[in-house]
Design a protein around this motif. Structure first.
Motif, PDB file in Angstrom:
ATOM      1  N   LYS A   5       0.823  -1.203   0.000  1.00  0.00           N
ATOM      2  CA  LYS A   5       0.000   0.000   0.000  1.00  0.00           C
ATOM      3  C   LYS A   5       0.856   1.250   0.000  1.00  0.00           C
ATOM      4  N   VAL A   6       1.931   1.230   0.782  1.00  0.00           N
ATOM      5  CA  VAL A   6       2.828   2.393   0.839  1.00  0.00           C
ATOM      6  C   VAL A   6       3.534   2.594  -0.493  1.00  0.00           C
ATOM      7  N   LEU A   7       3.988   1.481  -1.121  1.00  0.00           N
ATOM      8  CA  LEU A   7       4.750   1.583  -2.363  1.00  0.00           C
ATOM      9  C   LEU A   7       3.888   1.989  -3.552  1.00  0.00           C
ATOM     10  N   LYS A   8       2.555   2.048  -3.369  1.00  0.00           N
ATOM     11  CA  LYS A   8       1.705   2.543  -4.448  1.00  0.00           C
ATOM     12  C   LYS A   8       1.870   4.048  -4.632  1.00  0.00           C
ATOM     13  N   SER A   9       2.412   4.708  -3.623  1.00  0.00           N
ATOM     14  CA  SER A   9       2.647   6.143  -3.702  1.00  0.00           C
ATOM     15  C   SER A   9       3.936   6.437  -4.461  1.00  0.00           C
ATOM     16  N   ILE A  10       3.865   7.403  -5.387  1.00  0.00           N
ATOM     17  CA  ILE A  10       5.057   7.799  -6.132  1.00  0.00           C
ATOM     18  C   ILE A  10       6.103   8.386  -5.187  1.00  0.00           C
ATOM     19  N   LYS A  11       5.659   9.129  -4.189  1.00  0.00           N
ATOM     20  CA  LYS A  11       6.593   9.719  -3.226  1.00  0.00           C
ATOM     21  C   LYS A  11       7.383   8.641  -2.501  1.00  0.00           C
ATOM     22  N   ALA A  15      11.433   7.998  -2.653  1.00  0.00           N
ATOM     23  CA  ALA A  15      12.248   7.940  -1.433  1.00  0.00           C
ATOM     24  C   ALA A  15      12.998   6.619  -1.345  1.00  0.00           C
ATOM     25  N   LEU A  16      12.326   5.527  -1.697  1.00  0.00           N
ATOM     26  CA  LEU A  16      12.965   4.215  -1.637  1.00  0.00           C
ATOM     27  C   LEU A  16      14.124   4.118  -2.621  1.00  0.00           C
ATOM     28  N   ILE A  17      13.932   4.622  -3.832  1.00  0.00           N
ATOM     29  CA  ILE A  17      14.985   4.564  -4.847  1.00  0.00           C
ATOM     30  C   ILE A  17      16.202   5.389  -4.428  1.00  0.00           C
ATOM     31  N   VAL A  18      15.945   6.602  -3.933  1.00  0.00           N
ATOM     32  CA  VAL A  18      17.049   7.485  -3.528  1.00  0.00           C
ATOM     33  C   VAL A  18      17.815   6.893  -2.356  1.00  0.00           C
ATOM     34  N   VAL A  19      17.086   6.449  -1.328  1.00  0.00           N
ATOM     35  CA  VAL A  19      17.739   5.899  -0.134  1.00  0.00           C
ATOM     36  C   VAL A  19      18.500   4.620  -0.476  1.00  0.00           C
ATOM     37  N   LEU A 175      19.393   9.137   5.976  1.00  0.00           N
ATOM     38  CA  LEU A 175      18.645  10.307   6.442  1.00  0.00           C
ATOM     39  C   LEU A 175      18.813  11.478   5.473  1.00  0.00           C
ATOM     40  N   ILE A 176      20.059  11.666   5.001  1.00  0.00           N
ATOM     41  CA  ILE A 176      20.292  12.736   4.028  1.00  0.00           C
ATOM     42  C   ILE A 176      19.532  12.443   2.732  1.00  0.00           C
ATOM     43  N   GLY A 177      19.512  11.143   2.354  1.00  0.00           N
ATOM     44  CA  GLY A 177      18.781  10.756   1.156  1.00  0.00           C
ATOM     45  C   GLY A 177      17.296  11.053   1.270  1.00  0.00           C
ATOM     46  N   LEU A 178      16.740  10.857   2.476  1.00  0.00           N
ATOM     47  CA  LEU A 178      15.321  11.173   2.673  1.00  0.00           C
ATOM     48  C   LEU A 178      15.065  12.665   2.491  1.00  0.00           C
ATOM     49  N   LEU A 179      15.996  13.495   2.991  1.00  0.00           N
ATOM     50  CA  LEU A 179      15.846  14.941   2.812  1.00  0.00           C
ATOM     51  C   LEU A 179      15.929  15.315   1.336  1.00  0.00           C
ATOM     52  N   ILE A 180      16.874  14.676   0.628  1.00  0.00           N
ATOM     53  CA  ILE A 180      17.007  14.955  -0.804  1.00  0.00           C
ATOM     54  C   ILE A 180      15.766  14.496  -1.558  1.00  0.00           C
ATOM     55  N   SER A 181      15.231  13.330  -1.143  1.00  0.00           N
ATOM     56  CA  SER A 181      14.067  12.796  -1.853  1.00  0.00           C
ATOM     57  C   SER A 181      12.841  13.681  -1.689  1.00  0.00           C
ATOM     58  N   LYS A 182      12.782  14.412  -0.573  1.00  0.00           N
ATOM     59  CA  LYS A 182      11.631  15.295  -0.377  1.00  0.00           C
ATOM     60  C   LYS A 182      11.567  16.367  -1.456  1.00  0.00           C
ATOM     61  N   SER A 183      12.715  16.952  -1.787  1.00  0.00           N
ATOM     62  CA  SER A 183      12.725  17.968  -2.845  1.00  0.00           C
ATOM     63  C   SER A 183      12.417  17.338  -4.196  1.00  0.00           C
ATOM     64  N   LEU A 184      12.930  16.112  -4.415  1.00  0.00           N
ATOM     65  CA  LEU A 184      12.624  15.418  -5.665  1.00  0.00           C
ATOM     66  C   LEU A 184      11.143  15.051  -5.737  1.00  0.00           C
ATOM     67  N   GLN A 185      10.579  14.670  -4.591  1.00  0.00           N
ATOM     68  CA  GLN A 185       9.173  14.310  -4.568  1.00  0.00           C
ATOM     69  C   GLN A 185       8.294  15.481  -4.997  1.00  0.00           C
ATOM     70  N   SER A 186       8.593  16.669  -4.461  1.00  0.00           N
ATOM     71  CA  SER A 186       7.774  17.830  -4.825  1.00  0.00           C
ATOM     72  C   SER A 186       7.943  18.182  -6.295  1.00  0.00           C
ATOM     73  N   MET A 187       9.155  18.033  -6.818  1.00  0.00           N
ATOM     74  CA  MET A 187       9.389  18.343  -8.232  1.00  0.00           C
ATOM     75  C   MET A 187       8.630  17.391  -9.149  1.00  0.00           C
ATOM     76  N   VAL A 188       8.550  16.131  -8.755  1.00  0.00           N
ATOM     77  CA  VAL A 188       7.928  15.124  -9.619  1.00  0.00           C
ATOM     78  C   VAL A 188       6.429  15.036  -9.388  1.00  0.00           C
ATOM     79  N   THR A 189       6.021  15.036  -8.124  1.00  0.00           N
ATOM     80  CA  THR A 189       4.622  14.746  -7.826  1.00  0.00           C
ATOM     81  C   THR A 189       3.715  15.969  -7.873  1.00  0.00           C
ATOM     82  N   ARG A 190       4.251  17.186  -7.689  1.00  0.00           N
ATOM     83  CA  ARG A 190       3.372  18.357  -7.679  1.00  0.00           C
ATOM     84  C   ARG A 190       2.640  18.540  -9.000  1.00  0.00           C
TER      85      ARG A 190
END
Length: 255
Positions: A5-11, A15-19, A175-190
């Motif tokens: 269920k969690v992996l159905k989310s693009i975000k 995050a999983l790919i980056v980490v 942890l740093i990867g999670l922070l980086i993924s947040k910016s990538l998430q907004s760029m892709v998912t917004r």
């Protein structure tokens, strides 16, 4: 089920790919570097021990040839001050022990203890001792043997410490990867979320005059263009149907 269920989310997928990428790279580089360092230290340690053994063998060659056990024992005192050497033994050609010190816990049949430190196998991680024998030669003739046993447990311990440090570094990198993924998430998912919102509004209001905003020039932007083009076709179809209905109404009124 919860993971799926969690992996159905693009975000979550981003995050999983980056980490996973960052952690894998950190672990691979760190462990590989630690292994190379341990192999280099093993080679250096063996060369150092061989040099000590050769020097000691040259020192005791004369008294051993004379059978002077006292002088041989005094010569062994030099290596006794080295903390890495845990055991030393000198025997003559009849295998008679003339001098020794330390606790000789290595059996001559123990091939692992006598194996080279340069093998680079995983067995080196749990290895405690390195034992080797050198011939003692005087005037070109063998007069006995010198056996040395060295403590090499620090080599495996250093590698294990490096692996633990790599795991800690990987955790921080995650942890740093999670922070980086947040910016990538907004760029892709917004842009996708904006498009999804526009689709929901059109479905709820049947307002086909709406145009979804294009926020990027990548594949997401192309998806928005395709959606807007679809709305344009629907509007054109509705316009044609409206014109056709009005034409039929006029024809019916004049008949």
């Amino acid at each position: 089920m919860a993971v799926n269920k969690v992996l159905k989310s693009i975000k979550a997928k981003i995050a999983l790919i980056v980490v996973a990428g960052i952690v894998s790279a950190v672990l691979l580089v760190s462990v590989t570097t630690a292994w190379r360092d341990m192999s280099r230290q093993s080679r250096d340690r063996q060369a150092q021990l061989n040099a000590v053994g050769e020097a000691l063998a040259a020192t005791i060659s004369a008294p051993l040839a004379r059978g002077d056990a006292g002088d041989v024992a005094r010569a062994l005192r030099a290596v006794r001050q080295m903390p890495a050497i845990s055991y030393a033994r000198v025997t003559d050609t009849q295998a008679t022990v003339l001098a020794q010190f330390g606790v000789g816990i290595v059996l001559t049949g123990n091939a692992d203890a006598f194996a080279s430190l340069e093998t680079g196998s995983f067995a080196a991680l749990s290895r405690k001792q390195f034992a080797f024998e050198l011939p003692v030669v005087a005037a070109g003739a063998p007069v006995g043997k010198l056996m040395l046993v060295a403590d090499v447990s620090d080599l495996g311990a250093a590698f294990r410490d490096s692996v633990v440090a790599a795991l800690a570094t990987a955790f921080i990198a995650a942890l740093i990867g999670l922070l980086i993924s947040k910016s990538l998430q907004s760029m892709v998912t917004r842009p996708i979320e904006d498009l999804t919102g526009a689709m929901r509004d059109v479905r709820a209001t049947h307002d086909f005059a709406r145009v979804a905003p294009r926020c990027s020039n990548d594949e997401t932007g192309q998806l928005v263009d395709a959606f807007n083009e679809l709305l344009s076709h629907i509007r054109e179809r509705d316009r044609q149907l409206t014109n056709h209905r009005e034409s039929l109404q006029q024809q019916t009124a004049t008949a």
